[in-house]
Write a protein that holds these residues in place. Structure first.
Motif, PDB file in Angstrom:
ATOM      1  N   LEU A  98     -10.301   2.823   4.684  1.00 24.59           N
ATOM      2  CA  LEU A  98      -9.246   2.227   4.108  1.00 24.59           C
ATOM      3  C   LEU A  98      -9.320   2.453   2.598  1.00 24.59           C
ATOM      4  N   PRO A  99      -7.980   2.410   2.179  1.00 21.70           N
ATOM      5  CA  PRO A  99      -7.755   2.441   0.657  1.00 21.70           C
ATOM      6  C   PRO A  99      -7.638   1.151  -0.355  1.00 21.70           C
ATOM      7  N   ASN A 100      -8.478   1.095  -1.301  1.00 21.16           N
ATOM      8  CA  ASN A 100      -9.581  -0.237  -2.175  1.00 21.16           C
ATOM      9  C   ASN A 100      -8.147  -0.889  -1.748  1.00 21.16           C
ATOM     10  N   ASN A 101      -6.958  -0.535  -2.213  1.00 18.48           N
ATOM     11  CA  ASN A 101      -6.884  -2.559  -1.876  1.00 18.48           C
ATOM     12  C   ASN A 101      -6.207  -2.520  -0.569  1.00 18.48           C
ATOM     13  N   VAL A 102      -6.687  -1.688   0.243  1.00 14.63           N
ATOM     14  CA  VAL A 102      -6.013  -2.360   1.763  1.00 14.63           C
ATOM     15  C   VAL A 102      -7.282  -3.000   1.812  1.00 14.63           C
ATOM     16  N   ALA A 103      -7.724  -3.817   3.345  1.00 14.94           N
ATOM     17  CA  ALA A 103      -8.860  -4.550   3.927  1.00 14.94           C
ATOM     18  C   ALA A 103      -8.893  -4.875   5.496  1.00 14.94           C
ATOM     19  N   GLY A 129       4.651   5.530  17.693  1.00 16.43           N
ATOM     20  CA  GLY A 129       5.305   4.829  16.708  1.00 16.43           C
ATOM     21  C   GLY A 129       6.533   5.088  15.919  1.00 16.43           C
ATOM     22  N   GLU A 130       6.799   4.457  15.223  1.00 19.28           N
ATOM     23  CA  GLU A 130       7.923   5.162  14.282  1.00 19.28           C
ATOM     24  C   GLU A 130       7.206   5.106  12.550  1.00 19.28           C
ATOM     25  N   SER A 131       7.323   5.789  11.685  1.00 15.34           N
ATOM     26  CA  SER A 131       7.160   5.901  10.263  1.00 15.34           C
ATOM     27  C   SER A 131       6.581   5.178   9.974  1.00 15.34           C
ATOM     28  N   GLY A 132       5.674   4.762   9.718  1.00 12.45           N
ATOM     29  CA  GLY A 132       5.239   3.369   8.811  1.00 12.45           C
ATOM     30  C   GLY A 132       5.179   2.345   9.520  1.00 12.45           C
ATOM     31  N   SER A 133       4.576   2.336  11.051  1.00 13.22           N
ATOM     32  CA  SER A 133       4.909   1.322  11.785  1.00 13.22           C
ATOM     33  C   SER A 133       3.052   0.646  11.731  1.00 13.22           C
ATOM     34  N   GLY A 134       1.372   1.805  11.087  1.00 16.75           N
ATOM     35  CA  GLY A 134       0.918   1.780  10.666  1.00 16.75           C
ATOM     36  C   GLY A 134      -0.656   2.313  11.771  1.00 16.75           C
ATOM     37  N   LYS A 135       0.214   3.366  12.359  1.00 17.52           N
ATOM     38  CA  LYS A 135      -1.122   3.804  13.261  1.00 17.52           C
ATOM     39  C   LYS A 135      -2.317   4.608  12.433  1.00 17.52           C
ATOM     40  N   SER A 136      -1.753   5.320  11.320  1.00 17.22           N
ATOM     41  CA  SER A 136      -2.793   5.571  10.401  1.00 17.22           C
ATOM     42  C   SER A 136      -4.132   4.566   9.460  1.00 17.22           C
ATOM     43  N   ILE A 137      -2.901   3.575   8.911  1.00 18.36           N
ATOM     44  CA  ILE A 137      -3.776   2.725   8.539  1.00 18.36           C
ATOM     45  C   ILE A 137      -5.265   2.113   9.861  1.00 18.36           C
ATOM     46  N   THR A 138      -4.523   2.104  10.813  1.00 21.45           N
ATOM     47  CA  THR A 138      -5.643   1.546  12.065  1.00 21.45           C
ATOM     48  C   THR A 138      -6.553   2.769  12.210  1.00 21.45           C
ATOM     49  N   LEU A 147      -1.723 -11.111   0.187  1.00 19.73           N
ATOM     50  CA  LEU A 147      -2.043 -10.629   0.934  1.00 19.73           C
ATOM     51  C   LEU A 147      -1.133 -10.099   2.174  1.00 19.73           C
ATOM     52  N   ARG A 148      -0.526  -8.593   1.956  1.00 20.47           N
ATOM     53  CA  ARG A 148       0.751  -8.617   3.354  1.00 20.47           C
ATOM     54  C   ARG A 148       0.124  -7.737   4.220  1.00 20.47           C
ATOM     55  N   PRO A 149       0.414  -8.039   5.796  1.00 22.84           N
ATOM     56  CA  PRO A 149      -0.532  -7.867   6.187  1.00 22.84           C
ATOM     57  C   PRO A 149       0.518  -6.098   7.026  1.00 22.84           C
ATOM     58  N   LEU A 150      -1.091  -5.045   6.822  1.00 23.71           N
ATOM     59  CA  LEU A 150       0.242  -4.074   7.316  1.00 23.71           C
ATOM     60  C   LEU A 150       0.093  -3.637   9.373  1.00 23.71           C
ATOM     61  N   VAL A 151      -0.665  -4.374   9.389  1.00 22.32           N
ATOM     62  CA  VAL A 151      -0.918  -4.230  11.107  1.00 22.32           C
ATOM     63  C   VAL A 151      -1.860  -5.259  11.390  1.00 22.32           C
ATOM     64  N   SER A 180      -4.661  -5.530   6.108  1.00 20.02           N
ATOM     65  CA  SER A 180      -3.355  -6.450   5.308  1.00 20.02           C
ATOM     66  C   SER A 180      -4.299  -5.129   3.547  1.00 20.02           C
ATOM     67  N   VAL A 181      -2.872  -5.578   2.957  1.00 22.03           N
ATOM     68  CA  VAL A 181      -2.911  -5.034   1.768  1.00 22.03           C
ATOM     69  C   VAL A 181      -2.509  -5.741   0.394  1.00 22.03           C
ATOM     70  N   ARG A 182      -3.430  -5.704  -0.072  1.00 22.32           N
ATOM     71  CA  ARG A 182      -3.328  -6.774  -1.432  1.00 22.32           C
ATOM     72  C   ARG A 182      -2.955  -6.597  -2.588  1.00 22.32           C
ATOM     73  N   ASP A 232      -4.869  12.183  13.935  1.00 22.68           N
ATOM     74  CA  ASP A 232      -3.770  11.240  13.518  1.00 22.68           C
ATOM     75  C   ASP A 232      -2.912  12.816  13.528  1.00 22.68           C
ATOM     76  N   GLU A 233      -2.250  12.329  14.322  1.00 17.55           N
ATOM     77  CA  GLU A 233      -1.089  13.287  14.070  1.00 17.55           C
ATOM     78  C   GLU A 233      -0.991  14.759  14.330  1.00 17.55           C
ATOM     79  N   PRO A 234      -2.475  15.135  15.119  1.00 19.78           N
ATOM     80  CA  PRO A 234      -3.297  16.397  15.383  1.00 19.78           C
ATOM     81  C   PRO A 234      -2.103  17.568  14.903  1.00 19.78           C
TER      82      PRO A 234
HETATM   83  N1  LIG Z   1      -2.527   1.946  -0.100  1.00 20.13           N
HETATM   84  C1  LIG Z   1      -1.931   1.932   0.654  1.00 20.13           C
HETATM   85  N2  LIG Z   1      -0.971  -0.245   0.110  1.00 20.13           N
HETATM   86  C2  LIG Z   1       0.072  -0.531   0.461  1.00 20.13           C
HETATM   87  N3  LIG Z   1       0.653  -0.270   1.161  1.00 20.13           N
HETATM   88  C3  LIG Z   1       0.027   1.202   2.380  1.00 20.13           C
HETATM   89  C4  LIG Z   1      -0.596   1.534   1.573  1.00 20.13           C
HETATM   90  N4  LIG Z   1      -1.277   2.284   2.878  1.00 20.13           N
HETATM   91  C5  LIG Z   1      -0.207   2.561   3.489  1.00 20.13           C
HETATM   92  N5  LIG Z   1       0.374   1.898   3.344  1.00 20.13           N
HETATM   93  C6  LIG Z   1       1.654   0.626   4.274  1.00 20.13           C
HETATM   94  O1  LIG Z   1       1.091   0.982   5.063  1.00 20.13           O
HETATM   95  C7  LIG Z   1       2.206   0.591   6.144  1.00 20.13           C
HETATM   96  C8  LIG Z   1       1.875   1.547   7.493  1.00 20.13           C
HETATM   97  O2  LIG Z   1       1.517   2.802   7.131  1.00 20.13           O
HETATM   98  P1  LIG Z   1       0.954   4.150   8.065  1.00 20.13           P
HETATM   99  O3  LIG Z   1      -0.245   4.667   6.851  1.00 20.13           O
HETATM  100  O4  LIG Z   1       0.039   3.456   9.298  1.00 20.13           O
HETATM  101  O5  LIG Z   1       2.039   4.730   8.657  1.00 20.13           O
HETATM  102  P2  LIG Z   1       2.209   5.608  10.276  1.00 20.13           P
HETATM  103  O6  LIG Z   1       2.143   5.049  10.813  1.00 20.13           O
HETATM  104  O7  LIG Z   1       0.854   5.999  10.059  1.00 20.13           O
HETATM  105  O8  LIG Z   1       3.457   6.282   9.080  1.00 20.13           O
HETATM  106  P3  LIG Z   1       3.588   8.368   9.280  1.00 20.13           P
HETATM  107  O9  LIG Z   1       4.299   8.201  10.878  1.00 20.13           O
HETATM  108  O10 LIG Z   1       4.332   8.362   8.524  1.00 20.13           O
HETATM  109  O11 LIG Z   1       2.572   8.698   9.154  1.00 20.13           O
HETATM  110  C9  LIG Z   1       3.374   1.699   5.867  1.00 20.13           C
HETATM  111  O12 LIG Z   1       4.825   0.960   5.321  1.00 20.13           O
HETATM  112  C10 LIG Z   1       2.285   2.265   4.180  1.00 20.13           C
HETATM  113  O13 LIG Z   1       3.578   2.212   3.554  1.00 20.13           O
END
Ligand SMILES: Nc1ncnc2c1ncn2[C@@H]1O[C@H](COP(=O)(O)OP(=O)(O)OP(=O)(O)O)[C@@H](O)[C@H]1O
Ligand SMILES: Nc1ncnc2c1ncn2[C@@H]1O[C@H](COP(=O)(O)OP(=O)(O)OP(=O)(O)O)[C@@H](O)[C@H]1O
Ligand SMILES: [Mg+2]
Ligand SMILES: [Mg+2]
Lengths: 519, 596, 295, 306
Positions: free
Chosen positions: B74-79, B57-66, B36-40, B29-31, B195-197
């Motif tokens: 993870l970035p500072n505000n995400v945990a 999955g499409e862009s922004g679906s949380g792949k990179s965050i995972t 707290l808002r869940p990203l994954v 989740s991101v603070r 990650d998308e190599p």
């Molecule tokens: N530091 C952050 N603070 C707030 N929200 C974030 C942060 N980093 C990522 N997000 C949000 O988390 C969600 C998932 O991001 P993520 O980078 O995992 O997507 P992705 O699936 O890897 O997309 P892409 O294919 O574009 O790389 C997105 O909605 C993004 O806006």
């Protein structure tokens, strides 16, 4: 007539003196600064000298001298066996050479004008001759100097640094760099000079005056902010702060009895004044100038500089011969001043400018003046500029009023004439001259010339005459004499010697030849 | 089908054993302003040693965050707020930073999407590799160096010793990605997250990198998590697939199952949107006839850039970016330009748009570009418009999108403010956006929406030709499909021509009428789509086509032509112009260069 | 997404102001600025004394200034003037220097930097060489000479300061502009047929705002202190006109004996610069649409 | 490279030529007459004229300038009007001290500024960051004279850690260098912070962390060299700013540099010294910039000098 040295004086030791500004040169023909004046005095000697701590003349390199009846021929008998720092004996040739050198335009000496009364001066300064016809070597130990007119101040002139005797060979060797490699006959010789850092003077063991100097050496450290110098003095690292006690620290020092005890106070041949440009409206009106004289609250100004001065009534400082005792000057009288303005038809006041040099405390003093004049309806704009710009404006006659502080007149020699010629006489009133009031009264000039034509410089009639001159000047009110600065200096615990030596009127800040260390 | 069954056999066995990595209900989740808002949310999967798991999955679906959560980066505000990720029994998200650091690079390694920016530009390749090794093993410098060279050799980089002393900018993208892989695998980690190599790479290079990964996996038994949005890549490399959408798992299972029998509609849509080679047959009939006045015509166009400077400040070298290119674009047609990165595609586009000076003849709407006055140059903008690759970069981030779309009208003094706003609103609707969105700023839109805005802007002046330089390459497949559909719709409606530049052969095949294949600043093959795709004559064209990943797990494992090294450089010494390739007509206007 | 779009306020500037006001720190900064400007404007009504009135009871018998407290809120200076009054009037000078002179410097620097960075031809080369020349020129000397040649008045001093201080800004802006000019949206503008001026003013300048805010706010203290240095050299604002800078410089040697004479104006300069920085930072974020929603 | 250097040197020479002319012109029109300063208060009109002629100050501007320039090219900077000494000797005696102080100042401001900037960037958005940025403002706004005296008072007088002013050892250098560096450190910490924040966002930093490097190593080995790039160019600019500060700092600490020389010369219109110091400092600035440009490729291999 000579000086009795302190019986407690001990030989030995090295003291440290600091200055803010660097020493420009030690060439006696050129040096004309606050710091190098006394240094040159210790490195060089002239034919005449002063009794330490006083303004009294005594023979220097001359053992004796004779003045002709009409006061135009001076015959100096030189001391025998006086040696330059390079070991050579000084002769009459050196005296002649030195006077020729200082008056030669190529030397660019700022003091050349002092020798204008020596016969042949005009020729040498216009380049027509290259020696002074008035200076003759009679024999190796006798010099005869003929003047083109009687000059009561001549002996003082011969005591000026500019008249110091220098060895030709050394000047030839170093050329224009002689000022960095001075060779004289003085009590000290230059040991080391690290530009921008320090100069070390070493005792001249061969000095022709017996018993002096006491000190083994003097170290001058330059580039030291006065405040820092005082801190170092308090820490025992410095013996004499060359620039005195900085205003910001004055109260602190005086409040501490232990430190106050080491403060030496003395008079100084100094007057701080405001010039009123008589060539400019409305300052050309006597009443206006009088009004301004009456409007200035000198007590208050003195207070502003922590009381380190006494209010002045006339151009001459009190310790100067010729000072008119009992003269009250223009009393502080606002109403009277307004009345005077009204008399001049300026009831509504006027506006004018006051030029001032831009270093503390001068702008502050200018503001005090400004406020005083405002009280009588005179609006003053202050133009606080670098020294050079103020001098330029003053010389060009472009400045209605100038506060002299910082560039003020400290006498070159203790004679009343020194306060007249260039700064109040017609000679200085021309374009570029230092007579910033542009005041020129032929009759007063004539009186001054007459006074200077006496053979005996200290003749009472002469002094009376000078007193009259300055009284006449005060009548015309081209100046507002504001205060006579008192010298306050400090010494370290280990410094000994008469207090007068620390406020020596001609050897500022200290007469290095006669002070000593107690430990 | 039998082939697919075989490939599926291995992962099933792997999954049966104790998994290497076991992710259970992972929530990240991101603070955001204290909330707290869940990203994954609730992500679970298992991964066995030697297995490849694709997260699609499409862009922004949380792949990179995972993946960052697994790496503890993870970035500072995400945990990580719930769930666990057990790697060999250690719970990664709960590991203290000091211990996590010990694992990073040693047990879990990661390769990032951008090879261009993922290596530190100021350090030599060797330094960065050695550092990675010595961060975990206190080996002497010399031994680390040997290991680093060995790692480079393993990723099949030519002259590894020399590369050690080179800086990242001296290597091509593909080589950089290989260095990244070498770095990630140097410590033989148990788990590699990629990650998308290959997203940023050319198809040919992508193929190499993917094969390299596969080989290395076979060699070291590393488990791989492959993150991608390219279903072709998934089909060719993964054993199992997790499909994500908006932070949640939509579907997961063995690759064959996902491709053959997707259970969820989202997965089906995703697969349907994937452009496939050979799927664009129905367009052929619409080929517009040759018109007397082409929209754009290039005859022997050249673009060269001078670089380097000798003592007198004169250039020493020249980039022969475009070297004698001739083609024309007919009204209403889509002309494709394909080729590897650096072959000069964008330069042609820029020359056409008047952004770079050229030699030879370039004509737009019958007017010679080189003879235009300043006014004429401005006028020509009404005929040619451009849609750039990165819509975010092509829009001024400080201007509302409404202003951006109305801007060309303003520049060309069309109508008054009112009319311009109406027209912009109209355009917004045209590209499938609402006029209400006009007051927003570019960053407030998704990538696909932004590209629509760019299209709207390009359409504002009703141009005859729109240059699409990699206009859909950066978009998700589904979004890409929608933008492509939009482009085609607009063409039919307005009769505009496109110069369609892409390196994605599958997309090109789906949209173009005719195309030219470029190599090193020159055209090596040109013809109608059917001619080129149906009968590729030039070896380079063949290689390009061959490298395209096929979104069909059944067809994986086919033999590929191994490309012969890197593309040579277009930089040549002054006065050393490259040899011109002569094009030969092999029938029906199908031009082919003699093989070099 | 569409629904939220509709709820967005229609005009950007109004909302920017509102968002600016939502930030506590920015509000604090704004309050200080308002206070200072208000004080400067209303000085004649607020000030307990005339600014150059040397009060008889403003000095001790030994000529020492009085510390803060009692009749004199901030104490008196070496001439027995009320420091609070002088601070109020000094704010006028310092605002003119810190805001106007610094602003002009910023504008000149920006223009030169942007032009040089954007028009890379002979004009750019010429401008940059000129900047190099100015950079190699000792700024203080230039200021002294200029101020001595023209008679020093507040506006002359302000102009001199502006003429001396634009150089660094020009350098920085130049670098930034060159990189901005490479950005793709600039190329996009060109393909739209946008004129150079439009690209410059509509697309490049707005992106320089953050940099300019940083340099502009740092420049406040720098210029205010430069004015003081000039006063100290006798080429600044002429006494008795007070400025925060020259109050410091007049009294700096007294920092132990009368610390309030140095630290009060010092703190004022600092606070003013800080206030502008806070507002500037907030403004930057507010003006930057990508920061929207983050406040 | 050689070509680049030659071109830059020619450019620098032209810049110096421009500086020399402008300075000369400004000093020429300055309303202050150096001859008056030399002649002193007792001089007669004749003496004044003599001196003016002697120094060639009665010649037209261009003649004077040409004479100065031809001298300069031969390494002759003229003689001080008031000290009557070769300007080159005076400057040579003082330049090393100033260069040392400048080097110390730059080292200090980099050390303080960069450290604060890095710390602020790492803790960005947190109270520490805000505190540091306020500190940087204090540093920028603090008058050097007061800072110098304060440091002197605390560290030299009260604590006795350093000598009270003077020149010679490293201990002497510390306080003046810190005083000189404090203002710049404020600038640098802000610039470093923003540069660092930018760099910390970069992919290669993530890569470095993914390799398992320690935080310190990531910061110092990977982020710092990249973040420092825009700052290097600033150092060149800085030398110019330092020339102003040096006057104050040198006088507070009794540092025998050219600042004091220049100060006295300006006060007394000693034109040859003013010209000399201007030329020397302009040269220092030009060379400093050149050096900064020459250094960057060593830190950033992507930059090629052309
Ligand atoms: N530091 C952050 N603070 C707030 N929200 C974030 C942060 N980093 C990522 N997000 C949000 O988390 C969600 C998932 O991001 P993520 O980078 O995992 O997507 P992705 O699936 O890897 O997309 P892409 O294919 O574009 O790389 C997105 O909605 C993004 O806006
Ligand atoms: N301004 C320039 N100066 C020097 N060389 C350039 C310039 N612009 C492009 N080039 C070079 O020209 C060649 C062709 O570049 P271009 O951008 O046209 O390639 P591309 O086919 O569009 O590649 P990509 O697929 O990566 O976009 C490349 O080698 C590139 O480095
Ligand atoms: Mg991602
Ligand atoms: Mg391209």
């Amino acid at each position: 007539q000579d000086y009795t040295p302190d019986p407690n004086a001990k030989a030995g030791g090295t003291i440290t003196v600091t200055y803010k500004d660097d020493v420009a040169t030690l060439d006696p023909a050129i040096g004309y600064d606050w710091q190098n004046w006394s240094m040159i005095k210790s490195l060089f000697d002239g034919l005449m000298d002063y009794v330490p701590g006083t303004t009294e003349l005594r023979p220097g390199l001359a053992e004796s001298y004779e003045v002709s009846e009409d006061g135009t021929v001076f015959t100096f008998k030189l001391r025998e066996g006086v040696k330059f720092h390079n070991g050579r004996e000084m002769t009459a040739e050196d005296v002649k050479y030195s006077l020729d050198r200082v008056t030669n335009p190529e030397t660019l000496s700022p003091g050349a004008g002092f020798f204008a009364s020596i016969a042949g001066f005009d020729e040498i300064s216009s380049g027509a001759a290259d020696t002074l016809s008035g200076v003759e070597v009679v024999d190796p130990l006798t010099v005869k100097i003929t003047l083109s007119r009687p000059d009561a101040t001549f002996l003082h002139v011969m005591a000026l640094n500019f008249a110091s005797v220098v060895p030709k060979e050394a000047v030839d060797e170093y050329g224009t760099d002689f000022g960095k490699h001075p060779v004289g006959t003085g009590a000290f010789s230059l040991g080391e000079w690290t530009i921008g850092q320090r100069l070390v003077f070493e005792k001249n063991a061969d000095y022709w005056r017996d018993g002096v100097p006491y000190l083994d050496g003097v170290t001058f450290e330059v580039g030291q902010e006065p405040i820092v110098a005082l801190l170092r003095l308090q820490q025992g690292e410095v013996d004499v702060p060359g620039d005195g006690i900085p205003p910001a620290k004055f109260q602190e020092v005086m409040a501490d009895p232990a430190q106050a005890a080491r403060v030496v106070e003395g008079g100084q041949l100094h007057t701080g004044y405001i010039t009123l440009n008589v060539g400019m409206e409305p300052l050309d009106k006597l009443e206006v100038r009088e009004a301004i004289n009456m409007a200035i609250n000198k007590e208050r100004i003195t207070q502003i500089i922590n009381g380190r001065a006494v209010p002045a009534t006339q151009p001459l400082p009190p310790s100067m011969p010729g000072y008119t005792e009992g003269y009250e000057g223009y009393a502080f009288d606002v109403e009277g001043a307004k009345a005077k303005l009204a008399e001049a038809g300026l009831e509504g006041g006027f506006s004018t400018e006051l030029y001032v040099m831009n270093t503390d405390p001068n702008p502050r003093i200018a503001q005090a003046i400004q406020q005083d004049l405002k009280a009588i309806g005179v609006e003053v704009d202050i133009r606080s500029l670098a020294q050079a710009n103020v001098i330029e404006a003053g010389g060009a006659g472009a400045a209605p009023m100038i506060w002299s502080g910082g560039m003020a007149w400290i006498a070159d020699f203790p004679d009343p004439s020194n306060f007249y010629g260039p700064i109040l006489g017609c000679a200085g009133a021309g374009e570029g001259g230092w007579n910033w009031s542009k005041f020129c009264d032929e009759s007063i000039d004539a009186m001054a010339t007459e006074a200077d034509s006496f053979t005996d410089p200290s003749a009472p009639e002469r002094m009376n005459m000078w007193s009259d001159v300055y009284m006449k000047v005060m009548e015309a009110a081209p100046w507002v004499p504001v205060f006579n600065e008192q010298r306050y200096t400090m010494k370290s615990e280990r410094m000994g010697g008469d207090d007068a030596l620390y406020v020596d009127p001609v050897s500022i800040p200290v007469n290095y030849d006669y002070v000593y260390m107690t430990e | 089908m039998t082939l697919a069954a075989q490939t599926m056999a291995a992962p099933v066995q792997g999954a049966a054993a104790t998994p290497l990595l076991s992710v259970r209900d992972l929530t990240v989740s991101v603070r955001d302003r204290g909330v707290l808002r869940p990203l994954v949310e609730g992500l679970s999967f298992d991964l066995a040693a030697g297995e490849t798991l694709a997260i699609a999955g499409e862009s922004g679906s949380g792949k990179s965050i995972t993946s960052l959560a697994l790496m503890g980066l993870l970035p500072n505000n995400v945990a990580v707020t719930a769930g666990q990720a057990l790697l060999d029994g250690t719970d990664l998200p709960r590991l203290p930073e000091a211990e996590m650091r010990g694992l990073r690079g040693a047990k879990v390694a990661m390769i990032f999407q951008e090879p261009m920016t993922s290596l530190n530009p100021v350090h030599r390749i060797g330094t960065q590799l050695i550092e990675a090794i010595r961060a975990h093993e206190p080996v002497p410098q010399r031994a680390a160096r040997a290991a680093a060279i060995e790692a480079l050799r393993r990723v099949r980089i030519s002259e590894p010793e020399r590369r050690m002393g080179q800086y990242p900018h001296e290597l091509s993208g593909g080589m950089r990605q290989r260095v990244m892989i070498a770095m990630a695998l140097a410590m033989r980690p148990a788990l590699l997250i990629a990650d998308e190599p290959t997203t940023a790479l050319d198809v040919t290079v992508q193929r190499e990198v993917l094969e390299l990964l596969r080989d290395l996996q076979a060699e070291t038994g590393t488990a791989i998590i492959l993150i991608t949005h390219d279903m072709g890549v998934v089909a060719e490399t993964a054993d199992r697939v997790v499909v994500m959408k908006a932070g949640q798992v939509v579907e997961s299972g063995p690759v064959a199952q996902i491709f053959d029998a997707p259970a969820q509609p989202y997965t089906r849509d995703l697969l349907a949107a994937v452009p496939r080679l050979g799927a664009g047959a129905e367009r052929g009939a619409l080929l517009p006839p040759e018109a007397p006045v082409p929209v754009a015509r290039l005859i022997d166009a050249q673009v060269r850039f001078d670089i380097g400077a000798n003592f007198f400040g004169r250039p020493t070298h020249r980039v022969h970016a475009v070297e004698g290119v001739s083609f024309d674009i007919r009204p209403g047609e889509t002309f494709g330009l394909v080729g590897e990165s650096g072959c000069g595609k964008s330069t042609i586009a820029k020359a056409l748009a008047g952004l770079v000076p050229h030699r030879g003849l370039i004509e737009v709407a019958g007017k010679k570009l080189s003879e235009l006055t300043a006014q004429g140059r401005k006028e020509i903008c009404r005929d040619v418009q451009m849609v750039f690759q990165d819509p975010m970069a092509a829009l001024d981030p400080r201007m509302t999108v409404g202003e951006a779309v109305a801007e060309p009208l303003l520049i060309h003094g069309v109508g008054n403010a009112e009319e311009r706003r109406d027209r912009a609103a109209d355009l917004f609707q045209r590209v499938g956006l609402t006029p209400e969105q006009m007051t927003r700023y570019p960053h407030e839109f998704s990538g696909g929406q932004r590209q629509r805005i760019c299209v709207a802007r390009a359409l504002a002046l009703k141009p005859k030709l729109i240059i699409c330089d990699e206009s859909v390459s950066a978009l998700d497949v589904s979004v890409q499909a929608r933008v492509l559909a939009l482009l085609e719709e607009l063409q039919q409606e307005m009769g505009v021509s496109y110069l369609f530049i892409s390196h994605d052969m599958a997309v090109v095949e789906n949209v173009v009428d005719r195309l030219a294949v470029m190599y090193l600043g020159q055209i090596v093959e040109m013809g109608t789509r059917d001619q080129v795709f149906g009968d590729p004559r030039h070896p380079y064209t063949q290689r390009l086509l061959d490298a395209v990943p096929i979104p069909d797990p059944a067809r994986r494992g086919r033999a590929h032509v191994r490309p012969a090294g890197e593309m040579p450089s277009p930089i040549r010494a002054l006065g050393d112009a490259p040899a011109r390739l002569a094009l030969r007509d092999v029938g029906g206007g199908h031009l082919v260069a003699a093989a070099a | 997404m569409a629904d939220t779009a509709a709820s967005l306020p229609p005009t950007a500037p109004a909302s920017a102001l509102r968002r600016l006001l939502r930030r506590k720190l920015a509000l604090f900064g704004l309050a200080i600025i308002v206070l200072v400007v208000g004080g400067a404007v209303c000085a004649p009504w607020i000030a307990p004394f005339a600014p150059d009135e040397q009060l008889f009871d403003g000095l001790t018998l030994f000529g020492e200034p009085l510390p803060p407290g009692g009749q004199f809120l901030m104490g008196t200076d070496l001439l027995g003037r009320d420091l609070f009054t002088r601070m109020l009037y000094g704010a006028r000078t310092s605002l003119i220097i810190g805001v106007a002179a610094n602003g002009v410097a910023l504008v000149i620097g920006t223009l030169v930097g942007v032009l040089a960075g954007f028009r890379r031809g002979w004009l750019g080369a010429l401008l940059m060489r000129f900047t190099d020349l100015m950079m190699a020129f000792p700024a203080l000397l230039l200021a002294i000479c200029l101020a001595a040649i023209f008679q020093p008045s507040l506006w002359i001093v302000a102009m001199v300061i502006a003429l001396v201080n634009w150089v660094q800004t020009a350098r920085v802006v130049y670098t930034e502009t060159t990189s901005l000019a490479e950005r793709e949206f600039v190329a996009a503008e060109k393909t739209l047929g946008a004129s150079q001026a439009r690209i410059l003013f509509r697309h490049i300048l707005p992106h320089l705002v953050p940099t300019l805010i940083v340099w502009g706010t740092l420049g406040i203290s720098v210029t205010v202190l430069l004015e003081a240095t000039l006063s100290f050299l006798g080429v600044g604002v002429q006494p008795p006109t007070p400025s925060w800078g020259n109050i410091i410089f007049e009294n700096q040697t007294y920092f132990q004996a009368a610390p309030w004479l140095v630290f009060i104006p010092g703190a004022a300069i600092l606070l003013l610069a800080l206030a502008f920085n806070l507002v500037g930072d907030a403004l930057r974020d507010v003006l930057d649409p990508t920061q929207r929603g983050n406040d | 490279m050689l070509g680049y250097l030659t071109r830059r040197l020619i450019q620098s020479a032209l810049i110096l030529l421009g500086v020399s002319f402008i300075t000369f012109l400004l000093l020429y029109v300055l309303p202050a007459d150096p001859v008056r300063q030399i002649a002193g208060r007792s001089a007669t009109a004749q003496t004044v004229e003599n001196i003016r002629h002697q120094l060639g100050l009665d010649q037209p501007l261009m003649v004077q300038y040409w004479r100065y320039l031809t001298g300069l090219v031969q390494g002759d900077m003229g003689r001080s009007y008031l000290q009557k000494t070769e300007v080159s000797t005076l400057i040579a005696a003082r330049l090393p001290a100033s260069l040392l102080l400048m080097a110390g100042g730059i080292a200090c401001e980099l050390l303080i500024g960069l450290t604060l900037g890095i710390v602020a960037a790492v803790f960005r958005g947190r109270p520490l960051d805000q505190g540091l940025m306020v500190t940087s403002f204090v540093a920028v706004s603090a008058p050097q004279f007061v800072v110098g005296l304060l440091l002197l008072y605390v560290f030299a007088v009260q604590l006795g850690w350093f000598p009270i002013g003077g020149y010679g050892t490293f201990a002497h250098l510390v306080l003046p260098a810190v005083t000189l560096g404090i203002m710049g450190s404020g600038w640098y910490s802000r610039m470093m912070r923003s540069s660092m924040v930018e760099v910390l966002r970069q992919d290669y930093i993530r890569t470095a962390r993914a390799k398992g490097l320690t935080r310190g190593r990531v910061l110092l080995r990977h982020a710092l060299p990249n973040a420092i790039l825009p700052i290097i160019a600033m150092i060149g600019i800085d030398i110019g700013i330092f020339m102003g500060g040096i006057v104050v700092v040198e006088s507070v600490f009794g540092w025998p540099g050219i600042g004091q020389l220049a100060w006295q010369a300006i006060q007394r219109v000693d034109i040859p010294i003013i010209m000399g110091v201007t030329m020397v400092s302009a040269t220092a600035i030009v060379l400093g910039n050149l050096l900064a440009d020459l250094i960057t490729p060593f830190i950033d291999p992507r930059i090629k000098l052309r």
